[in-house]
Design an enzyme around this catalytic site. Structure first.
Site, mmCIF file in Angstrom:
data_model
loop_
_atom_site.group_PDB
_atom_site.id
_atom_site.type_symbol
_atom_site.label_atom_id
_atom_site.label_comp_id
_atom_site.label_asym_id
_atom_site.label_seq_id
_atom_site.Cartn_x
_atom_site.Cartn_y
_atom_site.Cartn_z
ATOM 1 N N ARG A 21 -9.121 -6.011 -6.388
ATOM 2 C CA ARG A 21 -7.951 -6.034 -5.494
ATOM 3 C C ARG A 21 -7.291 -7.417 -5.477
ATOM 4 N NH1 ARG A 21 -10.011 -4.254 0.075
ATOM 5 N NH2 ARG A 21 -11.892 -5.263 -0.670
ATOM 6 N N LEU A 23 -4.422 -8.344 -6.455
ATOM 7 C CA LEU A 23 -3.034 -8.353 -6.004
ATOM 8 C C LEU A 23 -2.951 -8.322 -4.486
ATOM 9 C CD1 LEU A 23 -0.041 -8.315 -6.739
ATOM 10 C CD2 LEU A 23 -0.154 -5.818 -6.822
ATOM 11 N N LYS A 24 -3.810 -7.563 -3.849
ATOM 12 C CA LYS A 24 -3.819 -7.505 -2.376
ATOM 13 C C LYS A 24 -3.985 -8.902 -1.786
ATOM 14 C CE LYS A 24 -6.786 -6.002 1.444
ATOM 15 N NZ LYS A 24 -5.796 -5.379 2.339
ATOM 16 N N TRP A 588 -6.622 13.424 2.424
ATOM 17 C CA TRP A 588 -6.890 12.017 2.118
ATOM 18 C C TRP A 588 -8.239 11.818 1.439
ATOM 19 C CZ3 TRP A 588 -4.739 8.898 6.911
ATOM 20 C CH2 TRP A 588 -3.335 8.942 6.859
ATOM 21 N N HIS A 668 -1.494 13.322 15.958
ATOM 22 C CA HIS A 668 -0.581 12.289 15.464
ATOM 23 C C HIS A 668 -0.199 12.622 14.036
ATOM 24 C CE1 HIS A 668 1.256 8.470 14.476
ATOM 25 N NE2 HIS A 668 0.445 8.367 13.436
ATOM 26 N N CYS A 670 2.153 11.064 10.619
ATOM 27 C CA CYS A 670 2.879 9.939 10.033
ATOM 28 C C CYS A 670 4.250 10.399 9.565
ATOM 29 C CB CYS A 670 2.077 9.349 8.875
ATOM 30 S SG CYS A 670 0.572 8.506 9.398
ATOM 31 N N HIS A 721 4.043 -1.022 10.617
ATOM 32 C CA HIS A 721 3.948 -1.372 9.194
ATOM 33 C C HIS A 721 4.648 -2.701 8.900
ATOM 34 C CE1 HIS A 721 2.183 2.477 8.338
ATOM 35 N NE2 HIS A 721 3.166 3.096 8.930
ATOM 36 N N CYS A 753 1.918 4.107 14.907
ATOM 37 C CA CYS A 753 0.668 4.478 14.248
ATOM 38 C C CYS A 753 -0.426 3.554 14.766
ATOM 39 C CB CYS A 753 0.833 4.359 12.730
ATOM 40 S SG CYS A 753 -0.404 5.261 11.773
#
Length: 781
Positions: A21, A23-24, A588, A668, A670, A721, A753
């Protein structure tokens, strides 16, 4: 056919972020001001080079470039064509990096000259909201939604596809650049002008694409992959005509540059004749989601067309049965010139983890049934060799593939007779509440005693470095069970006290013990397997490790009860029980492919039902069952919707209806196009639904208004976000927009969220502003 004439192998696209990861961490370091733009771009360049080299070494002949993105490929396309909304203060020239990220994440508190060294300087507004984000077709990847006006102009404002082609060329790798097609780009866009169809902008957009293709040709490209997944959607005659017009123009822009048109995520269906009639050099078709289209495409497509066969699943992790695939495609390959065939995955492998070899702790049997991007690439090469050189050339590998498939079918790890018995016992009484919503609402109002415009959060609070370190230390045996429990209790108590202090009406325990809203439950259910490094991108720098559902699912023990009981013992305010719903757990996860998805979902629903009834028995007055991914499982073709919605609604009701009228069930969701599923949402019959609406300025509520949705709704007023902290006035404005669409009795006030990915220094002022806005509204009303 000789080895030199071997059938080409294409990957269409690969994961972008690196095995560790990289790039993260480079992105988040840049965003926090700890590193420069040059540092970020250096990391990105190294990742691209490593990816090209690996694909070359594995035997890929059609290596993609420009499949890499710092954030999102749709956002890249918007920047490339100069579709930058005016609020970002960009006028012309190349789109600067910080404006690019502001479009994705919003921007707050920067002056016109950036405050930390190394960031690109740009004269743009210091406080702007991000562009809307939603799901990419029916995947769990999120893209940034282009914003286009009826007076939109376009200009080539980034040469990224050309730059990356030249970059690879300098390393000795000849690539096939990948770009998002103009029709799909426009179809995914939104416009503030009511009734305006962005497809009308095609004549203005095409010159930019023509200019890009010409530059690619001048740089030495001989092929370009243009992704048009919109071709698997329901298209009207005007949209089909747009494809004919667009590719009639693009085929003439750089005549010697061959176009491979990539379609994926489903069958071409009634768009097939349009697709095969376009002046293209190649066409990619998805033969995993739509194996039945192979014969029709082979019959209708011109024989000089290069057919790219999407044979390996680019969206799931199961190892392929290679001999079975070869048997299936044998008729078409026998009647098609082999120099007009490519072997490819069904779609870009963006949606699968990178390398199974990193998973050293998986059960050996389960591991033998899996393939990640690296292994899928090897499968593609094996198929190409078998077709080019004959099966004997790869006999050992084909035998191993068939044996793995056979072992999986017969394994006792997969089937549980007790689960099968429970599934058979489901009846209609397990799918309905005791009373209708109107009666339940009256009972709940009397027992809960909430004020108008009640405030709450969606569930999670920031997963701070301290929380992550404690979890990691406990997992490694460096922090004892007792010490870890003590740490978690302190975190939960601090969160409860803070929520009380700022005046939230309905509290949450914060989910500090949870790593992921799906993984946390899957780890406590039978039939699930988990990985250490199998990350996939959700959006930006947000990556997830989806569980792998390999067998029948059941709940051996309560999963959330103990932590809910502890949190509720600390306060008189109601604390919500927090669960992830069965449809979201399914959507998911990487789901087993040996039973229908509906059956796997019903198994999960029964497990969640057991947890719900345990929570109610222990005193929970509110239980939230998140169905964040309900919409994304919707099939792309409307003719297939009813079947999915019927079983998805059934599964939610199985999970949620075993409670008394006084227990308030929340859910909930998204970002979704709710108007497409509003009837199904009503059928779910949750007492309260919270939804993400802040970026859409409450437009997503229109579906609930037009359908006269009767139950209670919490439209998000805080965009989680983005790192921006919304002011009280901004939140109040959003609530007032919601009041134009909902009755006051329906309205809750909450963030978009969960807050897991945010920092406390962002969350605290944002939630305090949210509570202040709700209180001011109560006084006013």
């Amino acid at each position: 056919m000789t080895i030199s004439q071997q059938i080409p192998v294409a990957t269409l696209g690969v994961p972008r972020f690196g095995r560790r990861r990289e790039l993260k961490f480079a992105l988040e370091s840049y965003w926090s001001g700890k590193s420069s733009a040059a540092d970020l771009l250096t990391t990105a360049k190294a990742l691209r080079a490593a990816s090209w080299e690996e694909q070359h070494d594995r035997g890929v002949s059609k290596i993609p470039s420009n499949d890499f993105s710092l954030y999102d490929h749709v956002l890249d396309t918007a920047a490339m064509v100069g579709a930058v909304p005016s609020r970002y203060g960009w006028n012309s020239g190349e789109v600067p990096l910080d404006i690019y990220f502001a479009m994705a994440r919003g921007n707050q508190g920067q002056t016109e000259d950036c405050r930390h060294a190394g960031h690109q300087q740009a004269a743009h507004r210091s406080d702007v909201t991000a562009m809307e984000m939603t799901k990419w077709f029916d995947t769990n990847y999120h893209y940034i939604v282009p914003e286009l006006n009826d007076d939109q102009t376009f200009a080539l404002s980034s040469t990224k596809p050309v730059d990356y082609f030249i970059e690879a060329k300098a390393l000795g790798v000849h690539t096939r650049p990948v770009i998002l097609g103009p029709i799909t780009f426009l179809k995914l866009a939104k416009s503030p002008a009511e009734g305006f169809d962005p497809i009308a902008l095609l004549p203005r957009l095409l010159p930019v694409y023509e200019q890009l293709l010409q530059r690619l040709k001048l740089s030495g490209a001989d092929w370009v992959q243009i992704d048009e997944p919109a071709l698997v959607l329901d298209l009207n005659p005007n949209e089909r005509a747009a494809f004919e017009f667009a590719y009639g123009q693009l085929s003439k822009a750089a005549p010697e540059l061959k176009i491979m048109l990539a379609t994926y995520f489903g069958p071409l269906g009634d768009n097939l004749e349009t697709a095969v009639s376009l002046p293209l050099a190649g066409l990619h078709i998805d033969l995993v989601r739509a194996p039945e289209q192979l014969e029709t495409v082979g019959r209708l497509a011109p024989k000089d067309l290069v057919l790219s066969l999407g044979l390996i699943d680019g969206r799931n992790v199961w190892r392929a049965n290679l001999p079975a695939i070869l048997d299936r495609i044998k008729p078409i390959v026998a009647g098609w010139p082999l120099d007009r065939v490519e072997i490819a995955p069904s779609c870009s492998m963006l949606h699968v983890p990178i390398d199974l070899r990193m998973e050293t702790e998986l059960d050996a049997d389960i591991r033998s049934w899996l393939a990640f991007a690296a292994q899928k690439t090897d499968e593609l090469v094996l198929l190409a060799r078998a077709l080019s050189q004959g099966r004997d050339a790869v006999a050992g590998a084909l035998k191993a593939s068939a044996e793995a498939a056979a072992t999986r079918v017969t394994s006792t790890k997969i089937h549980d007779p007790l689960v099968e018995g429970r599934i058979a016992s489901i009846d209609d009484s397990m799918k309905r509440r005791e009373s209708a919503f109107a009666e339940r609402s009256r009972v709940q109002a009397g027992t809960l005693g909430l004020p108008p415009f009640p405030t709450t959060t969606i569930g999670s609070f920031p997963q701070t470095p301290q929380v992550r370190r404690a979890r990691a230390a406990h997992a490694k045996g460096q922090l004892s069970y007792v010490d870890y429990e003590t740490f978690l209790k302190k975190e939960i108590e601090a969160a409860i006290r803070w929520q009380e202090d700022i005046g939230l009406d309905v509290l949450v325990h914060g989910e500090f013990e949870r790593n992921d809203m799906v993984q946390h439950f899957g780890e406590q259910l039978s039939g699930f397997a988990f990985t250490q490094h199998a990350w996939v991108q959700s959006y930006g720098s947000r990556y997830v490790r989806p569980p792998i559902i390999f067998g029948d699912v059941s709940r051996p023990n309560p999963m959330t009860l103990r932590w809910w009981q502890f949190a509720q013992s600390l306060t008189e305010n109601p604390v919500k029980g927090m669960l992830t719903g069965p449809v979201t757990i399914l959507n998911w996860s990487f789901v087993r492919d040996d039973v229908p998805r509906s059956e796997a979902c019903r198994q999960i629903a029964l497990a969640i039902r057991d947890e719900v009834t345990d929570l109610e028995w222990s005193g929970a007055r509110m239980i939230q069952i998140d169905e964040a991914a309900f919409r994304e499982g919707l099939p792309l073709r409307q003719s297939d919707w009813n079947d999915y919605l019927d079983w998805a609604v059934d599964c939610f009701r199985i999970a949620s209806t075993g409670v008394k009228d006084a227990t308030q069930i929340h859910t909930h969701m998204c970002y979704s196009e709710f108007n497409e599923i509003i009837d199904a949402i009503a059928e779910m019959d949750a007492d309260v639904i919270s939804i993400e609406t802040s970026r859409s300025k409450m437009e997503l509520l229109d579906a609930f208004t037009s359908s006269k949705y009767p139950n209670e709704i919490g439209p998000g007023v805080y965009d989680i976000h983005s790192p921006r902290v919304p002011e009280v006035g901004e939140i109040s404005d959003l609530v007032m927009l919601a009041r134009e669409r909902l009755s006051d009795a329906q309205l809750w006030v909450n963030p978009d969220c969960g807050l897991k990915t945010r920092k406390w220094e962002e969350v605290r002022p944002a939630l305090m502003n949210m509570v202040a806005a709700a209180r001011a509204l109560r006084e006013k009303v």
